[in-house]
Design a protein around this motif. Structure first.
Motif, mmCIF file in Angstrom:
data_model
loop_
_atom_site.group_PDB
_atom_site.id
_atom_site.type_symbol
_atom_site.label_atom_id
_atom_site.label_comp_id
_atom_site.label_asym_id
_atom_site.label_seq_id
_atom_site.Cartn_x
_atom_site.Cartn_y
_atom_site.Cartn_z
ATOM 1 N N CYS A 104 19.311 -7.203 -34.657
ATOM 2 C CA CYS A 104 18.546 -7.339 -33.286
ATOM 3 C C CYS A 104 17.071 -8.041 -33.841
ATOM 4 O O CYS A 104 16.646 -7.664 -34.632
ATOM 5 C CB CYS A 104 18.522 -5.851 -32.841
ATOM 6 S SG CYS A 104 17.545 -5.960 -31.276
ATOM 7 N N CYS A 107 14.060 -5.096 -32.397
ATOM 8 C CA CYS A 107 13.856 -4.231 -32.997
ATOM 9 C C CYS A 107 14.251 -4.294 -34.478
ATOM 10 O O CYS A 107 14.051 -3.059 -35.027
ATOM 11 C CB CYS A 107 14.604 -3.004 -32.222
ATOM 12 S SG CYS A 107 16.197 -2.565 -32.547
ATOM 13 N N HIS A 109 16.874 -3.679 -35.770
ATOM 14 C CA HIS A 109 17.926 -2.877 -36.205
ATOM 15 C C HIS A 109 19.229 -3.807 -36.698
ATOM 16 O O HIS A 109 19.435 -4.818 -36.152
ATOM 17 C CB HIS A 109 18.542 -2.194 -34.954
ATOM 18 C CG HIS A 109 19.753 -1.097 -35.041
ATOM 19 N ND1 HIS A 109 19.783 -0.072 -35.935
ATOM 20 C CD2 HIS A 109 20.851 -1.208 -34.666
ATOM 21 C CE1 HIS A 109 20.614 0.555 -36.072
ATOM 22 N NE2 HIS A 109 21.557 -0.300 -35.405
ATOM 23 N N CYS A 123 22.505 -4.189 -28.489
ATOM 24 C CA CYS A 123 21.917 -3.597 -29.656
ATOM 25 C C CYS A 123 22.001 -2.314 -29.386
ATOM 26 O O CYS A 123 21.669 -1.505 -28.458
ATOM 27 C CB CYS A 123 20.511 -3.845 -29.878
ATOM 28 S SG CYS A 123 19.759 -2.959 -31.107
ATOM 29 N N SER A 125 20.682 0.190 -30.820
ATOM 30 C CA SER A 125 19.494 1.006 -30.919
ATOM 31 C C SER A 125 18.608 0.858 -29.801
ATOM 32 O O SER A 125 18.122 1.663 -29.023
ATOM 33 C CB SER A 125 18.684 0.255 -32.158
ATOM 34 O OG SER A 125 17.260 0.919 -32.444
ATOM 35 N N CYS A 126 18.319 -0.583 -29.388
ATOM 36 C CA CYS A 126 17.232 -0.678 -28.094
ATOM 37 C C CYS A 126 18.212 -0.947 -26.924
ATOM 38 O O CYS A 126 17.396 -1.484 -25.775
ATOM 39 C CB CYS A 126 16.151 -1.633 -28.558
ATOM 40 S SG CYS A 126 16.789 -3.347 -28.663
#
Ligand SMILES: [Zn+2]
Length: 166
Positions: A104, A107, A109, A123, A125-126
């Motif tokens: 990503c 972030c 990630h 993503c 994560s975000c």
């Protein structure tokens, strides 16, 4: 990123990860832990019937390393069957060449997703869409789960060379 040993290639993860003797409650059965690459060694050598040289090339390890993996794997399987232990296939030290790595941009990630499942939508994560493939090459040649490329000249792909491919 620290990589203690070079990537042992595993084509596919086992469909069943846990075997246990019938009729005994699981908590009373001692377990033998079989690494994923050990199962892969058994699959290649004993199920597909490959010579150790071929099997080692498929897993991207030296023949000596393959010999150690298969020896340990066979001993564990034998132990489980002979002494009535459960067998759990878990962990190990390997990588799946059919996995794609994404990173990503927002972030940082990074995560992996198997080939053939389509591009992730966001993503994990975000939840933004600013990500890209981190492993670059090889994107076009993802099969659909079966990477059985026989006679592919993998023989010269010796242990130790593959980590330099990034
Ligand atoms: Zn992100």
């Amino acid at each position: 990123m620290a990589r203690p040993r070079c990537c042992r290639h595993v084509d596919e993860l086992p469909a069943v990860r846990h075997f246990k003797p019938q009729g005994i409650p699981l908590h009373r059965v001692p377990e033998v832990l079989l690494a994923v690459e050990e199962l892969e060694a058994i699959r290649l050598a004993d199920l597909e019937g490959l010579y150790q040289e071929e099997a080692a090339a498929r897993m991207n390890v030296s023949r000596a390393t393959f010999g150690r993996i298969i020896e340990s794997a066979r001993r564990k399987v034998a132990e489980a069957i002979v002494t009535g232990k459960a067998l759990r296939i878990e962990g190990g030290d390997f990588e799946m060449p059919n996995m794609r790595t994404f990173v990503c941009t927002d972030c940082q990630h990074s995560w992996q997703s198997p080939c053939g499942t389509g591009r992730p939508s966001e993503c994990p994560s975000c939840h933004k869409q600013n990500f890209h493939r981190a492993d670059g090459e090889g994107g076009g040649q993802c099969g659909h789960g079966h990477g059985h490329a026989h006679g592919h000249g993998h023989g010269q792909h010796q242990h130790g060379s593959c980590c330099g491919r990034r």
